[in-house]
Design a protein around this motif. Structure first.
Motif, PDB file in Angstrom:
ATOM      1  N   ILE A  20       0.839  -1.204   0.000  1.00 55.70           N
ATOM      2  CA  ILE A  20       0.000   0.000   0.000  1.00 55.70           C
ATOM      3  C   ILE A  20       0.869   1.247   0.000  1.00 55.70           C
ATOM      4  CG2 ILE A  20      -1.509   1.390   1.483  1.00 55.70           C
ATOM      5  CD1 ILE A  20      -2.927  -1.266   2.233  1.00 55.70           C
ATOM      6  N   ARG A  21       1.923   1.222   0.759  1.00 55.33           N
ATOM      7  CA  ARG A  21       2.770   2.416   0.900  1.00 55.33           C
ATOM      8  C   ARG A  21       3.783   2.586  -0.221  1.00 55.33           C
ATOM      9  NH1 ARG A  21       3.281   1.926   7.311  1.00 55.33           N
ATOM     10  NH2 ARG A  21       1.202   2.724   7.779  1.00 55.33           N
ATOM     11  N   HIS A  22       4.330   1.459  -0.736  1.00 60.49           N
ATOM     12  CA  HIS A  22       5.435   1.566  -1.695  1.00 60.49           C
ATOM     13  C   HIS A  22       5.234   0.744  -2.964  1.00 60.49           C
ATOM     14  CE1 HIS A  22       7.602   3.643   1.448  1.00 60.49           C
ATOM     15  NE2 HIS A  22       7.355   2.649   2.265  1.00 60.49           N
ATOM     16  N   GLY A  23       4.062   0.163  -3.126  1.00 60.67           N
ATOM     17  CA  GLY A  23       3.833  -0.695  -4.280  1.00 60.67           C
ATOM     18  C   GLY A  23       3.488   0.083  -5.540  1.00 60.67           C
ATOM     19  N   GLN A  50      -1.699   6.535   1.602  1.00 61.95           N
ATOM     20  CA  GLN A  50      -1.332   7.939   1.684  1.00 61.95           C
ATOM     21  C   GLN A  50      -2.445   8.752   1.039  1.00 61.95           C
ATOM     22  OE1 GLN A  50       2.591   8.665   0.185  1.00 61.95           O
ATOM     23  NE2 GLN A  50       3.464   6.964   1.338  1.00 61.95           N
ATOM     24  N   ALA A  51      -2.609   9.973   1.483  1.00 59.29           N
ATOM     25  CA  ALA A  51      -3.725  10.818   1.052  1.00 59.29           C
ATOM     26  C   ALA A  51      -3.810  10.951  -0.470  1.00 59.29           C
ATOM     27  CB  ALA A  51      -3.619  12.195   1.692  1.00 59.29           C
ATOM     28  N   ARG A  56      -6.689   9.514  -5.519  1.00 54.42           N
ATOM     29  CA  ARG A  56      -6.633   8.979  -6.882  1.00 54.42           C
ATOM     30  C   ARG A  56      -7.474   7.714  -7.011  1.00 54.42           C
ATOM     31  NH1 ARG A  56      -1.702   9.114  -7.039  1.00 54.42           N
ATOM     32  NH2 ARG A  56      -1.182   6.961  -6.586  1.00 54.42           N
ATOM     33  N   LEU A  57      -7.371   6.826  -6.035  1.00 53.08           N
ATOM     34  CA  LEU A  57      -8.151   5.591  -6.063  1.00 53.08           C
ATOM     35  C   LEU A  57      -9.645   5.874  -5.970  1.00 53.08           C
ATOM     36  CD1 LEU A  57      -5.824   3.465  -3.802  1.00 53.08           C
ATOM     37  CD2 LEU A  57      -6.415   2.918  -6.166  1.00 53.08           C
ATOM     38  N   LEU A  58     -10.029   6.775  -5.105  1.00 50.99           N
ATOM     39  CA  LEU A  58     -11.440   7.111  -4.961  1.00 50.99           C
ATOM     40  C   LEU A  58     -12.002   7.721  -6.244  1.00 50.99           C
ATOM     41  CD1 LEU A  58     -11.476   8.582  -1.354  1.00 50.99           C
ATOM     42  CD2 LEU A  58     -12.503   6.429  -2.107  1.00 50.99           C
ATOM     43  N   LEU A  82     -16.418  10.788   2.962  1.00 53.48           N
ATOM     44  CA  LEU A  82     -15.528  11.086   4.090  1.00 53.48           C
ATOM     45  C   LEU A  82     -14.167  11.628   3.670  1.00 53.48           C
ATOM     46  CD1 LEU A  82     -16.223   7.999   6.367  1.00 53.48           C
ATOM     47  CD2 LEU A  82     -16.967  10.355   6.746  1.00 53.48           C
ATOM     48  N   TYR A  83     -13.573  11.048   2.623  1.00 52.40           N
ATOM     49  CA  TYR A  83     -12.184  11.379   2.291  1.00 52.40           C
ATOM     50  C   TYR A  83     -12.017  12.283   1.081  1.00 52.40           C
ATOM     51  CZ  TYR A  83     -10.775   7.960   5.754  1.00 52.40           C
ATOM     52  OH  TYR A  83     -10.594   7.280   6.933  1.00 52.40           O
ATOM     53  N   ALA A  84     -13.006  12.312   0.198  1.00 55.90           N
ATOM     54  CA  ALA A  84     -12.878  13.151  -0.989  1.00 55.90           C
ATOM     55  C   ALA A  84     -13.796  14.368  -0.921  1.00 55.90           C
ATOM     56  CB  ALA A  84     -13.172  12.325  -2.243  1.00 55.90           C
ATOM     57  N   GLY A  85     -14.614  14.445   0.131  1.00 55.44           N
ATOM     58  CA  GLY A  85     -15.497  15.582   0.296  1.00 55.44           C
ATOM     59  C   GLY A  85     -16.629  15.642  -0.717  1.00 55.44           C
ATOM     60  N   GLU A  86     -16.893  14.525  -1.376  1.00 52.06           N
ATOM     61  CA  GLU A  86     -17.975  14.494  -2.357  1.00 52.06           C
ATOM     62  C   GLU A  86     -19.316  14.353  -1.651  1.00 52.06           C
ATOM     63  OE1 GLU A  86     -17.610  11.773  -5.630  1.00 52.06           O
ATOM     64  OE2 GLU A  86     -15.430  12.028  -5.695  1.00 52.06           O
TER      65      GLU A  86
END
Length: 100
Positions: A20-23, A50-51, A56-58, A82-86
């Motif tokens: 998840i962090r470095h892939g 990471q944010a 990007r994934l969302l 929650l995370y993208a403010g949509e």
């Protein structure tokens, strides 16, 4: 995080977090999907991203599987809210207006 794999992959929690962090982008998308569909603690597990990666994934993740599609779409909409403010209408989680 342990339950996101149902014995179909030999990836432990530490390896998953490392990916998840470095892939690669493909590995991150794969793990995002596994968490979205299988995590019993979605909000905790999604925080490993990471944010920038999460945004990007969302924005780009598409649910292609018919299996548990409504379940996964609802969870994806919650994360976007929650995370993208949509402002995503989520059936069953919105306020109902009643005339009294």
């Amino acid at each position: 995080m342990k339950e996101i794999f149902w014995g179909d992959y030999k990836i432990d929690e530490a390896q998953a977090i490392e990916m998840i962090r470095h892939g690669s982008e493909e590995e991150k998308r794969f793990l995002f999907g596994k968490i979205l569909f299988n995590s019993s603690n979605l909000l905790k597990d999604i925080r490993h991203f990471q944010a920038e990666d999460l945004q990007r994934l969302l924005a780009n993740y598409e649910i292609k599987s018919a299996y548990k599609k409504r379940f996964a779409q609802k969870r994806l909409d919650i994360l976007k809210s929650l995370y993208a403010g949509e402002s995503v209408p989520i059936k069953g989680l919105s306020w109902k207006h009643r005339n009294i």
